[in-house]
Design a protein around this motif. Structure first.
Motif, PDB file in Angstrom:
ATOM      1  N   ASP A 324       0.834  -1.206   0.000  1.00 25.32           N
ATOM      2  CA  ASP A 324       0.000   0.000   0.000  1.00 25.32           C
ATOM      3  C   ASP A 324       0.870   1.259   0.000  1.00 25.32           C
ATOM      4  N   VAL A 325       0.285   2.344  -0.531  1.00 27.30           N
ATOM      5  CA  VAL A 325       0.958   3.650  -0.546  1.00 27.30           C
ATOM      6  C   VAL A 325      -0.016   4.682   0.011  1.00 27.30           C
ATOM      7  N   ASP A 326       0.453   5.502   0.959  1.00 27.74           N
ATOM      8  CA  ASP A 326      -0.358   6.581   1.525  1.00 27.74           C
ATOM      9  C   ASP A 326       0.292   7.928   1.194  1.00 27.74           C
ATOM     10  N   LEU A 327      -0.536   8.845   0.647  1.00 28.97           N
ATOM     11  CA  LEU A 327      -0.063  10.177   0.290  1.00 28.97           C
ATOM     12  C   LEU A 327      -0.898  11.217   1.038  1.00 28.97           C
ATOM     13  N   TYR A 328      -0.246  12.279   1.495  1.00 30.82           N
ATOM     14  CA  TYR A 328      -0.923  13.334   2.245  1.00 30.82           C
ATOM     15  C   TYR A 328      -0.671  14.668   1.558  1.00 30.82           C
ATOM     16  N   GLY A 329      -1.731  15.476   1.430  1.00 34.67           N
ATOM     17  CA  GLY A 329      -1.561  16.796   0.868  1.00 34.67           C
ATOM     18  C   GLY A 329      -2.848  17.349   0.314  1.00 34.67           C
ATOM     19  N   THR A 333      -0.985  19.723  -4.643  1.00 33.05           N
ATOM     20  CA  THR A 333       0.332  19.478  -4.062  1.00 33.05           C
ATOM     21  C   THR A 333       1.055  18.385  -4.861  1.00 33.05           C
ATOM     22  N   LYS A 334       2.346  18.623  -5.156  1.00 31.64           N
ATOM     23  CA  LYS A 334       3.136  17.604  -5.841  1.00 31.64           C
ATOM     24  C   LYS A 334       3.733  16.631  -4.826  1.00 31.64           C
ATOM     25  N   ARG A 335       3.625  15.357  -5.133  1.00 33.68           N
ATOM     26  CA  ARG A 335       4.203  14.335  -4.279  1.00 33.68           C
ATOM     27  C   ARG A 335       4.964  13.312  -5.146  1.00 33.68           C
ATOM     28  N   THR A 336       6.148  12.945  -4.672  1.00 38.15           N
ATOM     29  CA  THR A 336       6.924  11.869  -5.297  1.00 38.15           C
ATOM     30  C   THR A 336       6.788  10.627  -4.436  1.00 38.15           C
ATOM     31  N   PHE A 337       6.462   9.508  -5.047  1.00 34.37           N
ATOM     32  CA  PHE A 337       6.227   8.281  -4.282  1.00 34.37           C
ATOM     33  C   PHE A 337       6.740   7.079  -5.070  1.00 34.37           C
ATOM     34  N   LYS A 338       6.885   5.958  -4.389  1.00 34.11           N
ATOM     35  CA  LYS A 338       7.420   4.736  -4.979  1.00 34.11           C
ATOM     36  C   LYS A 338       6.407   3.603  -4.883  1.00 34.11           C
ATOM     37  N   LEU A 339       6.273   2.888  -5.961  1.00 38.53           N
ATOM     38  CA  LEU A 339       5.476   1.663  -5.987  1.00 38.53           C
ATOM     39  C   LEU A 339       6.462   0.495  -5.983  1.00 38.53           C
ATOM     40  N   THR A 340       6.368  -0.360  -4.970  1.00 38.11           N
ATOM     41  CA  THR A 340       7.371  -1.408  -4.778  1.00 38.11           C
ATOM     42  C   THR A 340       6.747  -2.793  -4.917  1.00 38.11           C
ATOM     43  N   VAL A 341       7.373  -3.607  -5.765  1.00 36.43           N
ATOM     44  CA  VAL A 341       6.972  -4.999  -5.959  1.00 36.43           C
ATOM     45  C   VAL A 341       8.086  -5.880  -5.400  1.00 36.43           C
ATOM     46  N   ARG A 342       7.714  -6.902  -4.650  1.00 38.32           N
ATOM     47  CA  ARG A 342       8.700  -7.786  -4.022  1.00 38.32           C
ATOM     48  C   ARG A 342       8.428  -9.231  -4.409  1.00 38.32           C
ATOM     49  N   PHE A 406       7.140   7.694  -9.220  1.00 36.18           N
ATOM     50  CA  PHE A 406       6.271   8.640  -9.914  1.00 36.18           C
ATOM     51  C   PHE A 406       6.255   9.957  -9.135  1.00 36.18           C
ATOM     52  N   THR A 407       6.048  11.042  -9.845  1.00 35.22           N
ATOM     53  CA  THR A 407       5.714  12.323  -9.237  1.00 35.22           C
ATOM     54  C   THR A 407       4.390  12.783  -9.837  1.00 35.22           C
ATOM     55  N   MET A 408       3.390  13.041  -8.946  1.00 35.02           N
ATOM     56  CA  MET A 408       2.066  13.439  -9.430  1.00 35.02           C
ATOM     57  C   MET A 408       1.529  14.585  -8.579  1.00 35.02           C
ATOM     58  N   ARG A 409       0.626  15.317  -9.182  1.00 41.48           N
ATOM     59  CA  ARG A 409      -0.049  16.408  -8.462  1.00 41.48           C
ATOM     60  C   ARG A 409      -1.363  15.848  -7.900  1.00 41.48           C
TER      61      ARG A 409
END
Length: 451
Positions: A324-329, A333-342, A406-409
């Motif tokens: 899971d990924v949690d973003l706050y803003g 607001t621009k946020r850079t986040f990572k999607l990780t597969v293991r 990714f970086t998304m608004r």
């Protein structure tokens, strides 16, 4: 005397033989000049008239000549002469086919050629079976190369109607094989050609497998780290329709942490000359038993001309997961986040999965993963369609991860999805990763109000 050195056989049965003029005349020769030479196959097999079948990867007929002069890259005019003759008693087996700058008859051709000549690139005479000939018929063809000063050198080829056609028993796949176990693989070879196999070469190549023992009459070229064995049986004869089995059966060790492996069994008749593209050279011999081909009854199954690959599907799996990924803003607001597969293991299934990323509504792309497809030229790594990004997952060893940045608004608070999907099988033996826990193949990406 005919002005030739005694015939010297090149390495390998059926190899091309080069004939040289015994000595250069003292006039007109520079210090770097060499004797004129002509190179032709010692023996060449011809397809019977009207029959277009034959062995796999046969090196096409060709011969070459060189006047021995030191050249500067300019080959000059076609002021050298090449003559090709079907010798008496041979025309019932072999005739000449005209090509290039040649004139003449089916038994005698004259060609005007340059100082450096190769029939493969320059065109020229080729040999074909004579009308009415039968498998086993044979005859000799002679080549005479004359340079501009009148010096001559000759070579001969024995042309034989019919060919040995080597086929190897090849299974498309082997399933239910345990990891880190011994795999026993017999090598079965038959001759479906019109004439006997005289000498046999066998090459076994491994992918993700290891030789459990290395055989005394096989070479293991060092560049390939022991994953290729090259074995030759120069005294072996396989009659048309006959089958042989190489004893003992090959013993291979399967990998401990891979789902897929493969091996390639290739065979060819030694007197066909080197395989097209060259011969695997070098390597030390093994210290194990000697491989011996023995005549056997024909086994049922699929035989491939020259051999083929067998895919090994190991009895294991790979558990892929996404987090899971949690973003706050606030919106905008621009946020850079990572999607990780293991890959949680226990095996590497290769590039078996893809990640499908569906962002929450209202998010806008700013920057996404890129890949270089040419020097300093880039394109998106993930395919984009209907605001969904599909990203290929590379082969991951157990415990390894792949991350997509990714970086998304941000838009309004909401949820998107991350889903792992099996790639469509490219072959019917392919079983994907056999992921035993589909519950961790999905995750959510959530946009929360700013804290």
């Amino acid at each position: 005397m005919n002005g030739r050195r005694p015939l010297k056989r090149a390495a390998g049965v059926g190899a091309a033989v080069t004939f040289l003029l015994a000595a250069l005349t003292s006039c007109g020769s520079g210090a770097t000049d060499k004797a004129p030479s002509i190179t032709a196959p010692e023996m060449f097999y011809l397809r019977p008239v009207g029959d277009k079948s034959g062995p796999h990867d046969k090196d096409p007929f060709h011969f070459s000549a060189d006047d021995g002069k030191a050249h500067t890259g300019v080959r000059g005019s076609a002021d050298h002469t090449l003559t090709v003759d079907v010798l008496p008693g041979a025309k019932s087996a072999v005739v000449l086919r005209k090509g290039g700058n040649c004139t003449g008859s089916p038994t005698h051709m004259t060609c005007e050629v340059r100082s450096e000549y190769d029939s493969r690139s320059d065109g020229g005479v080729s040999l074909v079976a004579a009308k009415g000939s039968k498998p086993g018929d044979a005859g000799v063809v002679r080549y005479t190369y004359t340079d501009r000063s009148g010096r001559k050198v000759t070579a001969r080829t024995k042309a034989v109607v019919g060919e040995p056609v080597v086929e190897v028993l090849t299974a498309k796949s082997r399933t239910g094989v345990h990891p880190d176990a011994e795999l026993t693989e017999p090598i079965v070879i038959r001759n479906t050609g019109e004439v006997p196999v005289r000498g046999l070469a066998l090459e076994v190549g491994l992918e993700q497998l290891e030789f459990e023992e290395r055989y005394a009459n096989c070479r293991y070229p060092g560049f390939y780290k022991g994953h290729i064995a090259v074995c030759e049986f120069p005294d072996l004869r396989i009659a048309p329709g006959q089958t042989v089995t190489v004893q003992p059966a090959l013993r291979l060790r399967t990998p401990e942490t891979k789902m897929y492996a493969s091996f390639n069994s290739k065979a060819r008749a030694l007197d066909m000359g080197p395989e097209y593209g060259g011969v695997m050279a070098g390597g030390d011999h093994g210290d194990g038993p000697v491989l011996r081909p023995e005549a056997t009854t024909a086994e049922k199954g699929t035989y491939a001309k020259g051999g083929g690959w067998t895919n090994v599907v190991l009895d294991t799996y790979a558990d892929y997961s996404v987090s899971d990924v949690d973003l706050y803003g606030d919106p905008g607001t621009k946020r850079t986040f990572k999607l990780t597969v293991r890959n949680n293991g226990p095996a590497d299934a290769g590039a078996a999965e893809k990640l499908v990323f569906s962002p929450p509504l209202g998010m806008e792309m700013v920057k996404q993963p890129m890949q270089e497809y040419d020097e300093d030229e880039y394109e998106p790594y993930c395919e984009n369609g209907a605001f969904t990004y599909t990203c290929d997952i590379k082969a991951l060893e157990p415990g390894r991860t792949q991350t997509f940045t990714f970086t998304m608004r941000l838009g309004e608070p909401g949820e998107g999805t991350l889903t792992l999907q099996d790639k469509k099988p490219a072959q019917d033996w392919y079983v994907g990763d056999r992921d035993p826990d589909p519950s961790n193949d999905k995750a959510v990406i959530t946009v929360h109000p700013d804290r």
